[in-house]
Structure formats: structure tokens, C-alpha cells
Design an enzyme around this catalytic site. Structure first.
Site, short mmCIF file in Angstrom:
data_model
loop_
_atom_site.label_atom_id
_atom_site.label_comp_id
_atom_site.label_asym_id
_atom_site.label_seq_id
_atom_site.Cartn_x
_atom_site.Cartn_y
_atom_site.Cartn_z
N CYS A 31 0.84 -1.21 0.00
CA CYS A 31 0.00 0.00 0.00
C CYS A 31 0.87 1.25 0.00
CB CYS A 31 -0.94 0.00 1.20
SG CYS A 31 -2.37 -1.09 1.02
N HIS A 49 3.48 -13.19 -8.51
CA HIS A 49 4.87 -13.19 -8.98
C HIS A 49 4.88 -13.60 -10.45
CE1 HIS A 49 7.00 -13.24 -4.96
NE2 HIS A 49 5.82 -13.69 -4.58
N ASN A 85 1.84 -16.86 -3.54
CA ASN A 85 2.14 -17.54 -2.28
C ASN A 85 1.06 -17.19 -1.27
OD1 ASN A 85 4.59 -18.68 -3.19
ND2 ASN A 85 5.67 -16.76 -2.80
N ASP A 99 10.60 -6.96 -8.46
CA ASP A 99 10.88 -7.48 -7.13
C ASP A 99 12.26 -6.99 -6.69
OD1 ASP A 99 9.67 -10.17 -5.40
OD2 ASP A 99 11.70 -9.47 -4.96
N HIS A 140 -0.25 -10.47 -4.28
CA HIS A 140 0.63 -10.10 -5.39
C HIS A 140 0.92 -11.37 -6.18
CE1 HIS A 140 2.92 -10.96 -1.75
NE2 HIS A 140 3.83 -11.52 -2.52
P1 AMP Z 1 5.91 -13.19 -0.91
O1 AMP Z 1 7.07 -13.85 -0.18
O2 AMP Z 1 5.18 -14.06 -1.87
O3 AMP Z 1 4.99 -12.48 0.07
O4 AMP Z 1 6.59 -12.09 -1.82
C1 AMP Z 1 6.99 -10.83 -1.35
C2 AMP Z 1 8.00 -10.33 -2.33
O5 AMP Z 1 8.16 -8.93 -2.14
C3 AMP Z 1 9.39 -10.95 -2.17
O6 AMP Z 1 9.75 -11.62 -3.38
C4 AMP Z 1 10.29 -9.76 -1.85
O7 AMP Z 1 11.56 -9.85 -2.45
C5 AMP Z 1 9.49 -8.60 -2.42
N1 AMP Z 1 9.74 -7.32 -1.80
C6 AMP Z 1 9.93 -7.03 -0.49
N2 AMP Z 1 10.11 -5.72 -0.31
C7 AMP Z 1 10.05 -5.14 -1.55
C8 AMP Z 1 10.18 -3.81 -2.02
N3 AMP Z 1 10.39 -2.77 -1.20
N4 AMP Z 1 10.06 -3.60 -3.36
C9 AMP Z 1 9.84 -4.63 -4.21
N5 AMP Z 1 9.71 -5.91 -3.82
C10 AMP Z 1 9.82 -6.17 -2.50
ZN ZN Z 2 -1.81 -3.26 1.30
#
Ligand code: AMP
Ligand code: ZN
Length: 114
Positions: A7, A102, A87, A30, A100
Site C-alpha cells: 500500500c 509473482h 504464495n 521485485d 501479489h
Molecule cells: P511473498 O514472499 O510471496 O509475500 O513475496 C513478497 C515479495 O516482495 C518478495 O519476493 C520480496 O523480495 C518482495 N519485496 C519485499 N520488499 C520489496 C520492495 N520494497 N520492493 C519490491 N519488492 C519487494
Molecule cells: Zn496493502
């Protein structure tokens, strides 16, 4: 929700590398890429996990998958192949509780996933 990383990125309070935006979705690179192309497709509206979807969200999730396909095509991976993944909760490794999708491409992706 006020403490949600995605957000905050959507609101411009934290930087993100945006690759796509429309009225309902954003897509960002990512920060810790697991493949040469690793993009997150994120709805602007906060939804914590797939478990929180309602029938009202069916079109939104379809738009997320179509955005992933369009981004994959734009980067030249439509034919060679790519993977989309949601996930959900602990055992799947969800760390950000705002849904989100991927999008991973650019290397051989093993199956079954880890
Ligand atoms: P999940 O583990 O499926 O919840 O994926 C979360 C993803 O967000 C991970 O692959 C992280 O590398 C990515 N992530 C965390 N912080 C950031 C950020 N500030 N900008 C872009 N991606 C991020
Ligand atoms: Zn949110």
C-alpha cells in the site's frame, strides 16, 4: 492496512520500480529477483491473502493474470515460457500480506517448486 508495504509503494511513500500501472493494478520489479525477470503484479486495493477473495474479485484476479502475460510478452518471454505464482500464508512463504502475483522468467524454472 496502514502498515502495508505494498500500500505504501502504491501510494508513493516508498519507492518502487514500476513497469505497469492502470486504474486497478500496479506492477513493480521485485527487490530480490529470483529470475532475470521477476515482477510483482499488485492490486491497488488491499486484500491480505487469496483466502480473502470474494466473487467480486474474480475479474480483478483475471486482470492480474492478463497483466502478467502482457509483461512477459513485452519482455520476450511469451514463447520461451514464464511462471506466475501466488504464495499464500506461512508454508508457501508469503511475507507481504497484500496479494501479489509473482511473474518469473528468463531461466529454466524447476518443477516441482521448492
Ligand atoms: P511473498 O514472499 O510471496 O509475500 O513475496 C513478497 C515479495 O516482495 C518478495 O519476493 C520480496 O523480495 C518482495 N519485496 C519485499 N520488499 C520489496 C520492495 N520494497 N520492493 C519490491 N519488492 C519487494
Ligand atoms: Zn496493502
Amino acid at each position: 492496512m496502514s502498515d502495508c508495504l505494498f500500500c505504501k509503494i502504491i501510494a508513493g511513500q516508498i519507492p518502487g520500480r514500476f513497469v505497469f500501472e492502470d486504474h486497478e493494478l500496479v506492477a513493480i520489479r521485485d527487490i530480490n529477483p529470483q529470475a532475470p525477470l521477476h515482477v510483482l503484479i499488485i492490486p491497488r486495493r488491499h486484500i491480505a491473502t487469496l483466502n480473502d477473495l470474494t466473487p467480486h474479485d474474480d475479474a480483478l484476479v483475471g486482470s492480474m493474470q492478463r497483466a502478467a502475460a502482457a509483461i512477459a510478452k513485452e519482455h520476450g518471454y511469451a514463447d520461451s515460457g514464464y511462471r506466475t505464482v501466488f504464495n499464500v500464508n506461512r508454508e508457501a512463504g508469503q511475507t507481504v500480506f497484500h496479494i501479489h502475483l509473482h511473474l518469473l522468467a528468463g531461466r529454466g524454472l524447476g518443477w516441482p517448486p521448492g
